[in-house]
Scaffold this motif. Structure first.
Motif, short mmCIF file in Angstrom:
data_model
loop_
_atom_site.label_atom_id
_atom_site.label_comp_id
_atom_site.label_asym_id
_atom_site.label_seq_id
_atom_site.Cartn_x
_atom_site.Cartn_y
_atom_site.Cartn_z
N PHE A 1 0.85 -1.19 0.00
CA PHE A 1 0.00 0.00 0.00
C PHE A 1 0.89 1.23 0.00
CE2 PHE A 1 -3.03 3.14 0.99
CZ PHE A 1 -4.26 2.62 0.59
N HIS A 2 0.64 2.13 -0.95
CA HIS A 2 1.42 3.37 -0.98
C HIS A 2 0.55 4.47 -1.54
CE1 HIS A 2 2.22 2.99 -5.40
NE2 HIS A 2 2.03 1.72 -5.11
N THR A 3 0.68 5.65 -0.97
CA THR A 3 -0.13 6.78 -1.43
C THR A 3 0.49 8.09 -0.97
OG1 THR A 3 -2.38 7.67 -1.50
CG2 THR A 3 -1.66 6.83 0.63
N SER A 4 0.16 9.15 -1.68
CA SER A 4 0.54 10.49 -1.19
C SER A 4 -0.69 11.23 -0.71
CB SER A 4 1.23 11.28 -2.31
OG SER A 4 2.51 10.73 -2.52
N ASN A 5 -1.82 10.55 -0.75
CA ASN A 5 -3.07 11.20 -0.35
C ASN A 5 -3.34 10.92 1.14
OD1 ASN A 5 -5.83 11.70 0.10
ND2 ASN A 5 -6.27 11.47 -2.09
N LYS A 6 -3.16 11.95 1.95
CA LYS A 6 -3.28 11.79 3.41
C LYS A 6 -4.69 11.31 3.80
CE LYS A 6 -2.14 13.47 7.81
NZ LYS A 6 -3.15 12.73 8.54
N LYS A 7 -5.70 11.81 3.06
CA LYS A 7 -7.08 11.45 3.38
C LYS A 7 -7.28 9.93 3.21
CE LYS A 7 -11.42 12.38 1.57
NZ LYS A 7 -12.06 12.78 0.36
N ILE A 8 -6.72 9.40 2.12
CA ILE A 8 -6.89 7.96 1.87
C ILE A 8 -6.04 7.13 2.85
CG2 ILE A 8 -6.41 6.15 0.15
CD1 ILE A 8 -7.68 8.02 -1.89
N TRP A 9 -4.86 7.64 3.16
CA TRP A 9 -4.01 6.95 4.15
C TRP A 9 -4.74 6.87 5.50
CZ3 TRP A 9 -0.40 3.57 4.47
CH2 TRP A 9 0.42 3.47 5.58
N ASP A 10 -5.33 7.98 5.94
CA ASP A 10 -6.07 7.98 7.21
C ASP A 10 -7.30 7.06 7.11
OD1 ASP A 10 -4.29 9.74 8.28
OD2 ASP A 10 -5.53 11.52 7.94
N TYR A 11 -7.93 7.09 5.94
CA TYR A 11 -9.13 6.28 5.74
C TYR A 11 -8.81 4.79 5.92
CZ TYR A 11 -13.49 4.65 3.67
OH TYR A 11 -14.71 4.05 3.47
N VAL A 12 -7.75 4.33 5.26
CA VAL A 12 -7.45 2.89 5.30
C VAL A 12 -6.91 2.49 6.68
CG1 VAL A 12 -5.09 2.95 4.33
CG2 VAL A 12 -6.56 0.99 3.87
N SER B 1 4.37 9.62 -0.03
CA SER B 1 4.60 10.04 1.35
C SER B 1 4.33 8.91 2.35
CB SER B 1 3.67 11.19 1.72
OG SER B 1 3.59 12.11 0.68
N TYR B 2 3.41 8.00 2.00
CA TYR B 2 3.03 6.95 2.94
C TYR B 2 3.11 5.59 2.25
CZ TYR B 2 0.79 11.14 4.77
OH TYR B 2 0.55 12.41 5.20
N GLN B 3 3.66 4.61 2.96
CA GLN B 3 3.58 3.24 2.46
C GLN B 3 3.70 2.27 3.62
OE1 GLN B 3 6.82 1.43 0.07
NE2 GLN B 3 7.97 3.32 0.38
N GLY B 4 3.23 1.04 3.39
CA GLY B 4 3.32 0.02 4.44
C GLY B 4 2.47 -1.18 4.10
N ILE B 5 2.53 -2.15 5.02
CA ILE B 5 1.75 -3.38 4.88
C ILE B 5 0.89 -3.49 6.14
CG2 ILE B 5 1.95 -5.92 4.83
CD1 ILE B 5 3.09 -4.87 2.27
N PRO B 6 -0.40 -3.81 5.99
CA PRO B 6 -1.21 -3.95 7.19
C PRO B 6 -0.73 -5.14 8.03
CG PRO B 6 -2.44 -4.59 5.21
CD PRO B 6 -1.12 -4.06 4.75
N MET B 7 -0.42 -4.88 9.30
CA MET B 7 0.04 -5.97 10.17
C MET B 7 -1.11 -6.95 10.33
SD MET B 7 2.19 -4.07 13.10
CE MET B 7 2.04 -2.32 12.98
#
Ligand SMILES: Cc1cc2nc3c(=O)[nH]c(=O)nc-3n(C[C@H](O)[C@H](O)[C@H](O)COP(=O)(O)OP(=O)(O)OC[C@H]3O[C@@H](n4cnc5c(N)ncnc54)[C@H](O)[C@@H]3O)c2cc1C
Length: 371
Positions: free
Chosen positions: A58-69, A185-191
Protein backbone atom coordinates in the motif's frame (compact mmCIF):
# COMPACT_ATOMS: atom_id res chain seq x y z
CA UNK A 1 -33.46 3.77 2.30
CA UNK A 2 -32.14 2.18 -0.88
CA UNK A 3 -31.56 -1.56 -1.39
CA UNK A 4 -28.14 -2.03 -2.95
CA UNK A 5 -26.61 -5.15 -4.41
CA UNK A 6 -22.83 -4.97 -4.53
CA UNK A 7 -21.30 -7.49 -6.91
CA UNK A 8 -17.74 -8.31 -5.81
CA UNK A 9 -16.20 -8.20 -2.32
CA UNK A 10 -12.96 -6.52 -3.44
CA UNK A 11 -11.75 -3.14 -2.23
CA UNK A 12 -14.11 -1.11 -4.44
CA UNK A 13 -17.22 -3.09 -3.53
CA UNK A 14 -16.35 -3.21 0.18
CA UNK A 15 -15.63 0.54 0.40
CA UNK A 16 -18.94 1.33 -1.28
CA UNK A 17 -20.85 -1.15 0.91
CA UNK A 18 -19.30 0.26 4.10
CA UNK A 19 -20.18 3.85 3.19
CA UNK A 20 -23.71 2.99 2.06
CA UNK A 21 -24.39 0.96 5.23
CA UNK A 22 -23.07 3.80 7.39
CA UNK A 23 -25.68 6.05 5.78
CA UNK A 24 -28.46 3.66 6.73
CA UNK A 25 -28.92 1.83 3.42
CA UNK A 26 -29.37 -1.90 3.12
CA UNK A 27 -26.58 -3.68 1.27
CA UNK A 28 -26.23 -7.22 0.03
CA UNK A 29 -22.76 -8.19 -1.21
CA UNK A 30 -22.32 -11.21 -3.46
CA UNK A 31 -18.91 -12.61 -4.36
CA UNK A 32 -18.24 -15.43 -6.79
CA UNK A 33 -15.04 -16.55 -5.09
CA UNK A 34 -15.02 -18.45 -1.79
CA UNK A 35 -13.33 -15.59 0.09
CA UNK A 36 -13.56 -11.86 0.71
CA UNK A 37 -11.15 -9.13 -0.42
CA UNK A 38 -10.77 -9.87 -4.15
CA UNK A 39 -7.17 -9.59 -5.25
CA UNK A 40 -5.92 -8.17 -1.98
CA UNK A 41 -6.83 -11.41 -0.20
CA UNK A 42 -4.17 -12.59 2.26
CA UNK A 43 -4.21 -15.82 4.22
CA UNK A 44 -2.09 -16.95 7.15
CA UNK A 45 0.17 -19.95 6.52
CA UNK A 46 2.67 -20.98 9.28
CA UNK A 47 2.18 -17.58 10.93
CA UNK A 48 2.99 -15.78 7.67
CA UNK A 49 0.49 -13.58 5.82
CA UNK A 50 0.57 -14.91 2.25
CA UNK A 51 -0.52 -12.50 -0.49
CA UNK A 52 -2.62 -14.90 -2.56
CA UNK A 53 -2.74 -12.76 -5.71
CA UNK A 54 0.68 -11.19 -5.97
CA UNK A 55 2.69 -8.80 -3.80
CA UNK A 56 0.53 -5.93 -2.53
CA UNK A 57 2.21 -2.88 -1.05
CA UNK A 58 0.00 0.00 0.00
CA UNK A 59 1.42 3.37 -0.98
CA UNK A 60 -0.13 6.78 -1.43
CA UNK A 61 0.54 10.49 -1.19
CA UNK A 62 -3.07 11.20 -0.35
CA UNK A 63 -3.28 11.79 3.41
CA UNK A 64 -7.08 11.45 3.38
CA UNK A 65 -6.89 7.96 1.87
CA UNK A 66 -4.01 6.95 4.15
CA UNK A 67 -6.07 7.98 7.21
CA UNK A 68 -9.13 6.28 5.74
CA UNK A 69 -7.45 2.89 5.30
CA UNK A 70 -5.75 3.14 8.70
CA UNK A 71 -9.14 2.96 10.43
CA UNK A 72 -9.33 -0.68 9.32
CA UNK A 73 -5.77 -1.87 10.08
CA UNK A 74 -2.49 -0.82 11.60
CA UNK A 75 0.26 -0.56 9.01
CA UNK A 76 3.94 -1.37 9.49
CA UNK A 77 6.75 0.69 8.00
CA UNK A 78 7.57 -1.71 5.14
CA UNK A 79 9.43 0.05 2.34
CA UNK A 80 9.37 -1.52 -1.07
CA UNK A 81 12.93 -2.06 -2.29
CA UNK A 82 12.88 -4.91 -4.79
CA UNK A 83 16.02 -6.36 -6.34
CA UNK A 84 16.57 -7.73 -9.82
CA UNK A 85 18.26 -11.02 -10.54
CA UNK A 86 19.74 -11.05 -14.05
CA UNK A 87 21.39 -14.43 -14.62
CA UNK A 88 22.67 -14.43 -11.05
CA UNK A 89 23.78 -10.79 -11.00
CA UNK A 90 21.86 -8.80 -8.37
CA UNK A 91 20.87 -5.16 -8.96
CA UNK A 92 18.91 -2.69 -6.86
CA UNK A 93 15.64 -1.28 -8.14
CA UNK A 94 14.41 1.27 -9.03
CA UNK A 95 17.39 2.20 -11.23
CA UNK A 96 19.51 4.26 -8.85
CA UNK A 97 23.12 4.98 -7.93
CA UNK A 98 23.50 1.51 -6.35
CA UNK A 99 22.41 -0.03 -9.67
CA UNK A 100 24.74 2.21 -11.69
CA UNK A 101 27.70 1.55 -9.39
CA UNK A 102 27.20 -2.21 -9.79
CA UNK A 103 26.75 -1.92 -13.57
CA UNK A 104 29.57 0.49 -14.39
CA UNK A 105 31.59 1.21 -11.24
CA UNK A 106 30.53 4.87 -11.34
CA UNK A 107 30.47 6.77 -8.05
CA UNK A 108 28.88 10.17 -8.66
CA UNK A 109 25.53 11.18 -10.17
CA UNK A 110 27.41 13.11 -12.88
CA UNK A 111 29.35 10.00 -13.93
CA UNK A 112 26.15 7.95 -14.01
CA UNK A 113 24.31 10.55 -16.09
CA UNK A 114 27.21 10.74 -18.54
CA UNK A 115 27.16 6.94 -18.98
CA UNK A 116 23.39 6.91 -19.57
CA UNK A 117 23.63 9.80 -22.07
CA UNK A 118 26.46 8.06 -23.95
CA UNK A 119 24.37 4.87 -24.30
CA UNK A 120 21.17 6.70 -25.26
CA UNK A 121 23.00 8.45 -28.06
CA UNK A 122 23.15 5.29 -30.20
CA UNK A 123 19.65 6.16 -31.40
CA UNK A 124 21.05 9.43 -32.78
CA UNK A 125 17.84 11.39 -32.17
CA UNK A 126 15.65 8.88 -34.07
CA UNK A 127 12.01 8.89 -32.92
CA UNK A 128 11.43 5.57 -31.05
CA UNK A 129 9.20 3.26 -33.07
CA UNK A 130 8.88 0.38 -30.64
CA UNK A 131 9.35 -0.40 -26.97
CA UNK A 132 13.01 -1.41 -27.40
CA UNK A 133 13.92 1.93 -28.98
CA UNK A 134 11.83 3.82 -26.46
CA UNK A 135 13.57 2.13 -23.51
CA UNK A 136 17.04 2.72 -24.99
CA UNK A 137 16.16 6.35 -25.64
CA UNK A 138 15.28 6.73 -21.96
CA UNK A 139 17.94 4.71 -20.11
CA UNK A 140 20.52 3.43 -22.59
CA UNK A 141 21.52 -0.07 -23.67
CA UNK A 142 22.89 -1.76 -20.52
CA UNK A 143 19.89 -1.12 -18.28
CA UNK A 144 17.61 -2.03 -21.17
CA UNK A 145 19.40 -5.34 -21.91
CA UNK A 146 19.78 -6.49 -18.30
CA UNK A 147 16.82 -5.06 -16.46
CA UNK A 148 14.03 -4.30 -18.93
CA UNK A 149 14.09 -6.47 -22.05
CA UNK A 150 13.55 -10.01 -20.68
CA UNK A 151 11.15 -8.90 -17.94
CA UNK A 152 8.96 -6.90 -20.33
CA UNK A 153 8.89 -9.68 -22.94
CA UNK A 154 7.73 -12.16 -20.31
CA UNK A 155 5.15 -9.73 -18.98
CA UNK A 156 3.54 -9.02 -22.33
CA UNK A 157 4.26 -12.27 -24.15
CA UNK A 158 5.78 -10.34 -27.11
CA UNK A 159 9.25 -9.23 -28.25
CA UNK A 160 10.03 -5.65 -27.23
CA UNK A 161 10.57 -4.82 -30.91
CA UNK A 162 6.94 -5.85 -31.54
CA UNK A 163 5.51 -3.82 -28.64
CA UNK A 164 4.44 -0.20 -29.08
CA UNK A 165 6.67 2.54 -27.67
CA UNK A 166 3.87 4.14 -25.62
CA UNK A 167 3.79 1.26 -23.09
CA UNK A 168 6.85 2.87 -21.49
CA UNK A 169 6.33 6.60 -21.25
CA UNK A 170 8.97 7.19 -18.64
CA UNK A 171 11.47 5.08 -16.78
CA UNK A 172 12.40 6.76 -13.53
CA UNK A 173 16.16 7.06 -13.13
CA UNK A 174 17.14 8.08 -9.65
CA UNK A 175 20.51 9.70 -9.21
CA UNK A 176 20.64 8.99 -5.46
CA UNK A 177 21.58 5.93 -3.39
CA UNK A 178 17.94 5.39 -2.40
CA UNK A 179 16.42 1.94 -2.90
CA UNK A 180 12.90 2.97 -1.89
CA UNK A 181 10.81 2.09 -4.96
CA UNK A 182 7.96 4.54 -4.34
CA UNK A 183 8.10 8.31 -4.07
CA UNK A 184 4.86 8.43 -2.08
CA UNK A 185 4.60 10.04 1.35
CA UNK A 186 3.03 6.95 2.94
CA UNK A 187 3.58 3.24 2.46
CA UNK A 188 3.32 0.02 4.44
CA UNK A 189 1.75 -3.38 4.88
CA UNK A 190 -1.21 -3.95 7.19
CA UNK A 191 0.04 -5.97 10.17
CA UNK A 192 -1.96 -9.20 10.06
CA UNK A 193 -2.74 -8.93 6.35
CA UNK A 194 -5.20 -7.21 4.01
CA UNK A 195 -8.25 -9.45 4.43
CA UNK A 196 -9.07 -7.86 7.82
CA UNK A 197 -9.61 -4.51 6.05
CA UNK A 198 -12.43 -5.88 3.93
CA UNK A 199 -13.79 -7.98 6.81
CA UNK A 200 -14.07 -4.86 8.96
CA UNK A 201 -15.66 -2.84 6.16
CA UNK A 202 -18.33 -5.48 5.72
CA UNK A 203 -19.00 -6.03 9.46
CA UNK A 204 -22.08 -3.85 9.67
CA UNK A 205 -25.63 -4.72 10.66
CA UNK A 206 -26.94 -3.33 7.36
CA UNK A 207 -24.65 -5.57 5.26
CA UNK A 208 -25.14 -9.21 4.38
CA UNK A 209 -22.53 -11.13 2.43
CA UNK A 210 -22.85 -14.25 0.32
CA UNK A 211 -19.77 -15.99 -1.01
CA UNK A 212 -19.67 -18.38 -3.99
CA UNK A 213 -22.47 -16.47 -5.70
CA UNK A 214 -22.00 -15.50 -9.33
CA UNK A 215 -24.09 -12.52 -10.42
CA UNK A 216 -24.62 -14.05 -13.87
CA UNK A 217 -26.38 -17.10 -12.42
CA UNK A 218 -29.37 -14.85 -11.62
CA UNK A 219 -28.67 -11.57 -13.40
CA UNK A 220 -32.26 -10.68 -14.30
CA UNK A 221 -33.57 -11.54 -10.84
CA UNK A 222 -30.91 -9.41 -9.15
CA UNK A 223 -31.59 -6.46 -11.45
CA UNK A 224 -35.29 -6.75 -10.69
CA UNK A 225 -35.02 -7.22 -6.92
CA UNK A 226 -32.60 -4.42 -6.02
CA UNK A 227 -32.98 -0.67 -6.39
CA UNK A 228 -29.38 -0.33 -7.48
CA UNK A 229 -26.50 -2.63 -8.40
CA UNK A 230 -22.82 -1.77 -7.89
CA UNK A 231 -21.01 -4.04 -10.32
CA UNK A 232 -17.24 -4.59 -9.93
CA UNK A 233 -16.89 -7.50 -12.38
CA UNK A 234 -15.99 -7.24 -16.09
CA UNK A 235 -18.07 -4.65 -17.92
CA UNK A 236 -17.88 -6.57 -21.23
CA UNK A 237 -19.13 -9.73 -19.51
CA UNK A 238 -22.04 -7.75 -18.01
CA UNK A 239 -23.22 -7.01 -21.55
CA UNK A 240 -22.55 -10.57 -22.68
CA UNK A 241 -19.59 -9.36 -24.80
CA UNK A 242 -22.05 -8.06 -27.36
CA UNK A 243 -19.70 -5.34 -28.64
CA UNK A 244 -16.66 -7.63 -28.51
CA UNK A 245 -14.14 -8.81 -25.93
CA UNK A 246 -11.88 -6.49 -23.99
CA UNK A 247 -8.34 -7.78 -23.58
CA UNK A 248 -6.70 -8.68 -20.26
CA UNK A 249 -3.42 -10.19 -19.07
CA UNK A 250 -3.58 -13.04 -16.63
CA UNK A 251 -1.13 -14.51 -14.12
CA UNK A 252 -0.37 -17.91 -12.68
CA UNK A 253 0.90 -18.18 -9.11
CA UNK A 254 2.93 -21.13 -7.85
CA UNK A 255 3.23 -21.13 -4.06
CA UNK A 256 5.54 -23.33 -2.03
CA UNK A 257 6.23 -23.78 1.70
CA UNK A 258 9.93 -24.30 2.39
CA UNK A 259 11.55 -25.70 5.55
CA UNK A 260 13.99 -22.85 5.96
CA UNK A 261 14.03 -19.45 7.59
CA UNK A 262 15.06 -17.16 4.81
CA UNK A 263 15.04 -18.14 1.14
CA UNK A 264 16.01 -14.97 -0.73
CA UNK A 265 16.59 -12.21 1.85
CA UNK A 266 14.02 -9.85 0.33
CA UNK A 267 10.24 -9.77 -0.18
CA UNK A 268 10.42 -9.22 -3.95
CA UNK A 269 13.05 -10.44 -6.39
CA UNK A 270 12.41 -9.75 -10.10
CA UNK A 271 13.91 -12.18 -12.62
CA UNK A 272 14.82 -9.93 -15.52
CA UNK A 273 16.38 -12.47 -17.91
CA UNK A 274 14.30 -13.94 -20.73
CA UNK A 275 14.99 -17.63 -19.94
CA UNK A 276 13.56 -17.85 -16.41
CA UNK A 277 9.86 -18.39 -17.10
CA UNK A 278 8.55 -16.45 -14.10
CA UNK A 279 8.86 -12.69 -13.57
CA UNK A 280 9.33 -12.63 -9.82
CA UNK A 281 9.53 -14.55 -6.58
CA UNK A 282 7.79 -13.16 -3.52
CA UNK A 283 8.94 -14.30 -0.07
CA UNK A 284 5.98 -13.25 2.02
CA UNK A 285 7.47 -13.20 5.53
CA UNK A 286 9.69 -10.24 4.62
CA UNK A 287 6.60 -8.01 4.30
CA UNK A 288 6.33 -8.32 8.08
CA UNK A 289 10.07 -8.40 8.83
CA UNK A 290 10.41 -12.16 9.18
CA UNK A 291 7.34 -12.80 11.37
CA UNK A 292 6.18 -16.42 11.28
CA UNK A 293 7.16 -19.91 12.38
CA UNK A 294 10.84 -20.72 12.66
CA UNK A 295 12.33 -22.74 9.80
CA UNK A 296 9.34 -22.09 7.58
CA UNK A 297 8.95 -19.67 4.74
CA UNK A 298 6.44 -19.31 1.92
CA UNK A 299 7.45 -18.25 -1.58
CA UNK A 300 5.36 -17.56 -4.68
CA UNK A 301 6.57 -17.59 -8.26
CA UNK A 302 4.59 -15.33 -10.58
CA UNK A 303 4.11 -16.33 -14.23
CA UNK A 304 2.47 -13.92 -16.67
CA UNK A 305 -0.12 -15.58 -18.90
CA UNK A 306 -2.38 -14.84 -21.84
CA UNK A 307 -6.02 -14.41 -20.91
CA UNK A 308 -9.01 -16.20 -22.36
CA UNK A 309 -12.58 -16.34 -21.13
CA UNK A 310 -12.78 -18.16 -17.80
CA UNK A 311 -9.25 -17.12 -16.69
CA UNK A 312 -8.69 -14.50 -13.98
CA UNK A 313 -8.39 -11.08 -15.67
CA UNK A 314 -5.65 -9.46 -13.57
CA UNK A 315 -4.62 -6.55 -15.78
CA UNK A 316 -6.65 -4.60 -18.36
CA UNK A 317 -4.63 -4.01 -21.52
CA UNK A 318 -5.24 -0.29 -21.96
CA UNK A 319 -4.17 0.18 -25.58
CA UNK A 320 -6.00 2.40 -28.06
CA UNK A 321 -8.33 -0.32 -29.42
CA UNK A 322 -9.36 -1.62 -25.99
CA UNK A 323 -9.90 1.86 -24.59
CA UNK A 324 -12.12 2.71 -27.57
CA UNK A 325 -14.10 -0.50 -27.05
CA UNK A 326 -14.42 0.25 -23.35
CA UNK A 327 -15.84 3.67 -24.24
CA UNK A 328 -18.60 2.07 -26.27
CA UNK A 329 -19.42 -0.26 -23.37
CA UNK A 330 -19.47 2.79 -21.08
CA UNK A 331 -22.01 4.47 -23.42
CA UNK A 332 -24.11 1.32 -23.32
CA UNK A 333 -23.91 1.36 -19.53
CA UNK A 334 -24.96 5.01 -19.36
CA UNK A 335 -27.94 4.50 -21.63
CA UNK A 336 -29.12 0.93 -20.96
CA UNK A 337 -28.11 0.17 -17.39
CA UNK A 338 -28.95 3.30 -15.48
CA UNK A 339 -29.49 1.50 -12.19
CA UNK A 340 -26.05 -0.08 -12.34
CA UNK A 341 -22.87 1.61 -11.12
CA UNK A 342 -19.76 0.10 -12.71
CA UNK A 343 -16.74 0.33 -10.43
CA UNK A 344 -13.24 -0.96 -9.78
CA UNK A 345 -10.53 -2.21 -12.09
CA UNK A 346 -12.85 -4.52 -14.09
CA UNK A 347 -15.99 -2.39 -14.07
CA UNK A 348 -14.06 0.69 -15.21
CA UNK A 349 -11.45 -1.25 -17.20
CA UNK A 350 -8.40 0.49 -15.85
CA UNK A 351 -5.45 -0.39 -13.71
CA UNK A 352 -6.01 0.95 -10.22
CA UNK A 353 -3.64 0.76 -7.28
CA UNK A 354 -5.34 0.13 -3.95
CA UNK A 355 -5.30 3.78 -2.90
CA UNK A 356 -6.78 4.76 -6.26
CA UNK A 357 -9.54 2.18 -6.03
CA UNK A 358 -10.51 3.45 -2.56
CA UNK A 359 -10.39 7.00 -3.97
CA UNK A 360 -12.59 6.01 -6.93
CA UNK A 361 -15.08 4.30 -4.61
CA UNK A 362 -15.26 7.41 -2.40
CA UNK A 363 -15.91 9.60 -5.45
CA UNK A 364 -18.76 7.25 -6.39
CA UNK A 365 -20.06 7.45 -2.82
CA UNK A 366 -20.01 11.26 -2.96
CA UNK A 367 -21.90 11.28 -6.25
CA UNK A 368 -24.44 8.78 -5.03
CA UNK A 369 -25.15 10.22 -1.60
CA UNK A 370 -24.07 13.83 -1.60
CA UNK A 371 -25.40 14.63 -5.07
C1 LIG B 1 -0.48 -8.98 -9.27
C2 LIG B 1 -1.03 -7.70 -8.74
C3 LIG B 1 -0.26 -6.94 -7.87
C4 LIG B 1 -0.75 -5.73 -7.37
N1 LIG B 1 0.04 -5.01 -6.52
C5 LIG B 1 -0.42 -3.85 -6.01
C6 LIG B 1 0.39 -3.10 -5.10
O1 LIG B 1 1.51 -3.47 -4.76
N2 LIG B 1 -0.11 -1.93 -4.63
C7 LIG B 1 -1.36 -1.47 -4.98
O2 LIG B 1 -1.76 -0.39 -4.51
N3 LIG B 1 -2.15 -2.18 -5.82
C8 LIG B 1 -1.72 -3.36 -6.34
N4 LIG B 1 -2.52 -4.09 -7.19
C9 LIG B 1 -3.87 -3.59 -7.51
C10 LIG B 1 -4.97 -4.06 -6.53
O3 LIG B 1 -5.05 -5.46 -6.55
C11 LIG B 1 -6.30 -3.42 -6.97
O4 LIG B 1 -6.23 -2.03 -6.83
C12 LIG B 1 -7.54 -3.88 -6.18
O5 LIG B 1 -7.55 -5.23 -5.88
C13 LIG B 1 -8.76 -3.54 -7.03
O6 LIG B 1 -9.94 -3.79 -6.31
P1 LIG B 1 -11.31 -4.05 -7.10
O7 LIG B 1 -12.37 -4.13 -6.05
O8 LIG B 1 -11.46 -3.09 -8.19
O9 LIG B 1 -11.09 -5.45 -7.83
P2 LIG B 1 -10.99 -6.94 -7.29
O10 LIG B 1 -10.08 -7.04 -6.11
O11 LIG B 1 -10.68 -7.78 -8.45
O12 LIG B 1 -12.47 -7.26 -6.80
C14 LIG B 1 -13.52 -7.58 -7.70
C15 LIG B 1 -14.28 -8.76 -7.10
O13 LIG B 1 -15.45 -8.99 -7.88
C16 LIG B 1 -15.65 -10.38 -7.97
N5 LIG B 1 -16.51 -10.66 -9.13
C17 LIG B 1 -16.21 -10.45 -10.43
N6 LIG B 1 -17.22 -10.84 -11.22
C18 LIG B 1 -18.20 -11.31 -10.40
C19 LIG B 1 -19.47 -11.88 -10.62
N7 LIG B 1 -19.95 -12.06 -11.86
N8 LIG B 1 -20.22 -12.24 -9.55
C20 LIG B 1 -19.75 -12.10 -8.28
N9 LIG B 1 -18.51 -11.57 -8.01
C21 LIG B 1 -17.75 -11.19 -9.06
C22 LIG B 1 -14.25 -10.94 -8.11
O14 LIG B 1 -14.20 -12.31 -7.78
C23 LIG B 1 -13.46 -10.05 -7.14
O15 LIG B 1 -13.41 -10.61 -5.85
C24 LIG B 1 -2.04 -5.27 -7.74
C25 LIG B 1 -2.81 -6.03 -8.63
C26 LIG B 1 -2.31 -7.23 -9.13
C27 LIG B 1 -3.15 -8.02 -10.09
Amino acid sequence: MTKYLVVGAGLFGATFAFEAAKRGHEVKVIEKRGHLAGNIYTKEVHGIQVHQFGAHIFHTSNKKIWDYVNQFAEFNRYTNSPVANYNGEIYNLPFNMNTFNKLWGVITPKQAQAKIDEQRSILAGKKPENLEEQAISLVGTDIYEKLIKGYTEKQWGHKTTELPAFIIRRLPVRLTYDNNYFNDSYQGIPMGGYTQIVEKMLQHENITVELNKDFFAKKEEYLRDYDKVVFTGMIDEFFDYKLGELEYRSLRFETEVLDEDNYQGNAVVNYTDAKTPFTRIIEHKHFEFGKGEKNKTVITREYPADWKRGDEPYYPVNNKENNALYKTYKQLADTQAQNVIFGGRLGQYRYYNMDQVIGAALVTVDKEFEG
